[in-house]
Design a protein around this motif. Structure first.
Motif: not given
Length: 136
Positions: A51-52, A114-115, A119-124
């Motif tokens: 996904s990443l 910024k992908t 961003k989703t993974l970095l936010r948890s």
């Protein structure tokens, strides 16, 4: 709230194997042989990395199209690393076939951070789980 992704998996008779469906697409998931699987599909962390890297490739291409930049051929890879102390991180590599100047290299690094999936993974992500089953 809008749905931005949807997948479902059907457990198959083999120990860890499943059939994943995402819209019109179907593929198998499994575990490698050293985890008692048959290695007949991508393992869960491989799918997370997939996904990443897919999102990174698409975002870089969108950026290049928007800016009128020819990035040439490139590839993106990722590894999910788990340390003995419980820490985890993902290492991502973007490899271009053509040379990049330092300014473009720095801009592309910023775009990678910024992908949407990054961003989703970095936010948890909060995961809500519901179980549906007939009542006994």
């Amino acid at each position: 709230m809008s749905v931005v992704g949807h997948s479902q998996v059907q457990a198959l008779p083999e120990q860890w194997k499943g059939l994943i469906r995402c819209g019109k697409h179907e593929f198998f998931t499994d575990e490698p042989e050293h985890l008692e699987g048959q290695n007949q599909g991508a393992a869960p962390y491989d799918l997370l990395c997939s996904s990443l890297v897919a999102c990174t490739m698409i975002t870089l291409r969108m950026y290049a199209k928007h800016k009128g930049i020819d990035l040439g051929e490139f590839s993106v890879s990722a590894e999910f690393l788990s340390h003995r102390d419980g820490l985890e991180h993902i290492q991502r590599h973007v490899t271009f076939e053509q040379p990049l100047n330092d300014e473009l290299r720095q801009k592309l690094l910023a775009v990678c951070q910024k992908t949407p999936v990054t961003k989703t993974l970095l936010r948890s992500v909060a995961i809500e789980t519901q179980i549906f089953a007939p009542v006994q």
